[in-house]
Motif scaffolding. Structure first.
Motif, PDB file in Angstrom:
ATOM      1  N   GLY A   1      -7.495  13.684  -9.597  1.00  0.00           N
ATOM      2  CA  GLY A   1      -6.944  14.856  -8.912  1.00  0.00           C
ATOM      3  C   GLY A   1      -5.438  14.778  -8.739  1.00  0.00           C
ATOM      4  N   ALA A   2      -4.776  13.856  -9.431  1.00  0.00           N
ATOM      5  CA  ALA A   2      -3.316  13.664  -9.385  1.00  0.00           C
ATOM      6  C   ALA A   2      -2.832  13.248  -8.005  1.00  0.00           C
ATOM      7  CB  ALA A   2      -2.582  14.915  -9.867  1.00  0.00           C
ATOM      8  N   ASN A   3      -3.621  12.440  -7.306  1.00  0.00           N
ATOM      9  CA  ASN A   3      -3.212  11.921  -6.011  1.00  0.00           C
ATOM     10  C   ASN A   3      -2.723  10.488  -6.206  1.00  0.00           C
ATOM     11  OD1 ASN A   3      -2.776  11.495  -3.339  1.00  0.00           O
ATOM     12  ND2 ASN A   3      -4.883  11.820  -2.688  1.00  0.00           N
ATOM     13  N   TYR A   4      -1.506  10.211  -5.791  1.00  0.00           N
ATOM     14  CA  TYR A   4      -0.868   8.919  -6.024  1.00  0.00           C
ATOM     15  C   TYR A   4      -0.975   8.016  -4.799  1.00  0.00           C
ATOM     16  CZ  TYR A   4       0.956  10.748 -10.371  1.00  0.00           C
ATOM     17  OH  TYR A   4       1.057  11.265 -11.630  1.00  0.00           O
ATOM     18  N   ASP A   5      -2.172   7.522  -4.512  1.00  0.00           N
ATOM     19  CA  ASP A   5      -2.409   6.577  -3.425  1.00  0.00           C
ATOM     20  C   ASP A   5      -2.905   5.280  -4.044  1.00  0.00           C
ATOM     21  OD1 ASP A   5      -1.879   8.707  -1.766  1.00  0.00           O
ATOM     22  OD2 ASP A   5      -3.963   9.042  -1.201  1.00  0.00           O
ATOM     23  N   GLY A   6      -2.603   4.160  -3.407  1.00  0.00           N
ATOM     24  CA  GLY A   6      -3.116   2.911  -3.940  1.00  0.00           C
ATOM     25  C   GLY A   6      -2.622   1.694  -3.209  1.00  0.00           C
ATOM     26  N   HIS A   7      -2.920   0.530  -3.790  1.00  0.00           N
ATOM     27  CA  HIS A   7      -2.471  -0.742  -3.234  1.00  0.00           C
ATOM     28  C   HIS A   7      -2.348  -1.759  -4.365  1.00  0.00           C
ATOM     29  CE1 HIS A   7      -6.778  -1.489  -3.547  1.00  0.00           C
ATOM     30  NE2 HIS A   7      -6.481  -2.768  -3.522  1.00  0.00           N
TER      31      HIS A   7
ATOM     32  N   THR B   1       0.860  -1.177   0.000  1.00  0.00           N
ATOM     33  CA  THR B   1       0.000   0.000   0.000  1.00  0.00           C
ATOM     34  C   THR B   1       0.895   1.225   0.000  1.00  0.00           C
ATOM     35  OG1 THR B   1      -0.142   0.010   2.407  1.00  0.00           O
ATOM     36  CG2 THR B   1      -1.891  -1.129   1.229  1.00  0.00           C
ATOM     37  N   TRP B   2       0.403   2.300  -0.600  1.00  0.00           N
ATOM     38  CA  TRP B   2       1.195   3.516  -0.632  1.00  0.00           C
ATOM     39  C   TRP B   2       0.308   4.743  -0.565  1.00  0.00           C
ATOM     40  CZ3 TRP B   2       0.745   0.073  -4.605  1.00  0.00           C
ATOM     41  CH2 TRP B   2       0.081   0.501  -5.748  1.00  0.00           C
ATOM     42  N   ASP B   3       0.879   5.762   0.008  1.00  0.00           N
ATOM     43  CA  ASP B   3       0.247   7.074   0.092  1.00  0.00           C
ATOM     44  C   ASP B   3       1.234   8.034  -0.545  1.00  0.00           C
ATOM     45  OD1 ASP B   3      -1.037   9.419   0.688  1.00  0.00           O
ATOM     46  OD2 ASP B   3      -0.819   9.244   2.858  1.00  0.00           O
ATOM     47  N   GLY B   4       1.046   8.264  -1.806  1.00  0.00           N
ATOM     48  CA  GLY B   4       1.945   9.143  -2.547  1.00  0.00           C
ATOM     49  C   GLY B   4       1.460  10.582  -2.473  1.00  0.00           C
ATOM     50  N   PRO B   5       2.232  11.464  -3.007  1.00  0.00           N
ATOM     51  CA  PRO B   5       1.884  12.887  -2.952  1.00  0.00           C
ATOM     52  C   PRO B   5       0.819  13.261  -3.976  1.00  0.00           C
ATOM     53  CG  PRO B   5       3.879  12.573  -4.211  1.00  0.00           C
ATOM     54  CD  PRO B   5       3.508  11.222  -3.676  1.00  0.00           C
ATOM     55  N   ALA B   6       0.165  14.345  -3.728  1.00  0.00           N
ATOM     56  CA  ALA B   6      -0.673  14.959  -4.758  1.00  0.00           C
ATOM     57  C   ALA B   6       0.305  15.765  -5.611  1.00  0.00           C
ATOM     58  CB  ALA B   6      -1.722  15.862  -4.132  1.00  0.00           C
ATOM     59  N   PHE B   7       0.251  15.564  -6.892  1.00  0.00           N
ATOM     60  CA  PHE B   7       1.252  16.142  -7.784  1.00  0.00           C
ATOM     61  C   PHE B   7       0.552  16.727  -8.998  1.00  0.00           C
ATOM     62  CE2 PHE B   7       4.893  15.363 -10.829  1.00  0.00           C
ATOM     63  CZ  PHE B   7       5.695  16.352 -10.314  1.00  0.00           C
ATOM     64  N   ARG B   8       1.236  17.561  -9.703  1.00  0.00           N
ATOM     65  CA  ARG B   8       0.608  18.277 -10.826  1.00  0.00           C
ATOM     66  C   ARG B   8       0.266  17.392 -12.018  1.00  0.00           C
ATOM     67  NH1 ARG B   8       6.095  19.871 -10.993  1.00  0.00           N
ATOM     68  NH2 ARG B   8       7.071  19.223 -12.925  1.00  0.00           N
ATOM     69  N   GLU B   9       0.961  16.278 -12.191  1.00  0.00           N
ATOM     70  CA  GLU B   9       0.730  15.407 -13.342  1.00  0.00           C
ATOM     71  C   GLU B   9      -0.250  14.298 -12.984  1.00  0.00           C
ATOM     72  OE1 GLU B   9       2.086  15.981 -16.337  1.00  0.00           O
ATOM     73  OE2 GLU B   9       3.175  17.701 -15.569  1.00  0.00           O
ATOM     74  N   VAL B  10      -1.181  14.000 -13.860  1.00  0.00           N
ATOM     75  CA  VAL B  10      -2.126  12.904 -13.665  1.00  0.00           C
ATOM     76  C   VAL B  10      -1.600  11.682 -14.400  1.00  0.00           C
ATOM     77  CG1 VAL B  10      -4.468  12.096 -14.116  1.00  0.00           C
ATOM     78  CG2 VAL B  10      -4.080  14.463 -13.426  1.00  0.00           C
ATOM     79  N   GLY B  11      -1.409  10.574 -13.663  1.00  0.00           N
ATOM     80  CA  GLY B  11      -0.974   9.322 -14.288  1.00  0.00           C
ATOM     81  C   GLY B  11       0.327   9.442 -15.040  1.00  0.00           C
TER      82      GLY B  11
END
Length: 133
Positions: free
Chosen positions: A102-108, A49-59
């Protein structure tokens, strides 16, 4: 399935002040492995699992360079435990680089199960007498 081994590893986010790359460096990543031995076969799988940053680029598919998860089954013995099965899961990189709208890099990501037949290469020896001490 009876769980016989479970381990968790967590890597806390620690922004690196010397980081000069174009992407944020504050990712919180944790991995949990599970192994079970019902009968003569050992099964293992992992979940990341990860909680990445919200960043300007989507995918953005260029954030990581070769990120993968390696899952191993080791045979327990005295000294170093040899690896009896090992499998890489390179699909983790694509999942890490995928974001929400919203360019948020969270997932599992959960791996498929790998297995190894236990007891391979071992022989049984019957002794008629007790050992002398």
């Amino acid at each position: 399935m009876t769980t016989i081994k479970r381990a968790a590893v967590a890597a806390p986010a620690a922004p690196d002040s010397s980081h000069e790359g174009p992407w944020p460096d504050d990712w919180k990543v944790s991995a949990k492995t599970c192994a079970a031995r019902p009968g003569g076969t050992v099964y293992a799988q992992a979940e990341v699992t990860w909680d990445g940053p919200a960043f300007r680029e989507v995918g953005d598919p260029t954030i990581f360079d070769g990120a993968k998860l390696r899952l191993q089954i080791e045979q327990s013995r005295e000294g170093a435990d040899p690896v009896v099965v090992e499998r890489d899961f390179p699909g983790l990189e694509e999942r890490l680089e995928d974001s929400t709208a919203g360019a948020n890099y969270d997932g599992h990501h959960r791996t498929p199960t790998i297995s190894h037949r236990a007891g391979r290469g071992h022989q049984r020896h019957d002794y008629t007498g007790s050992p002398t001490v």
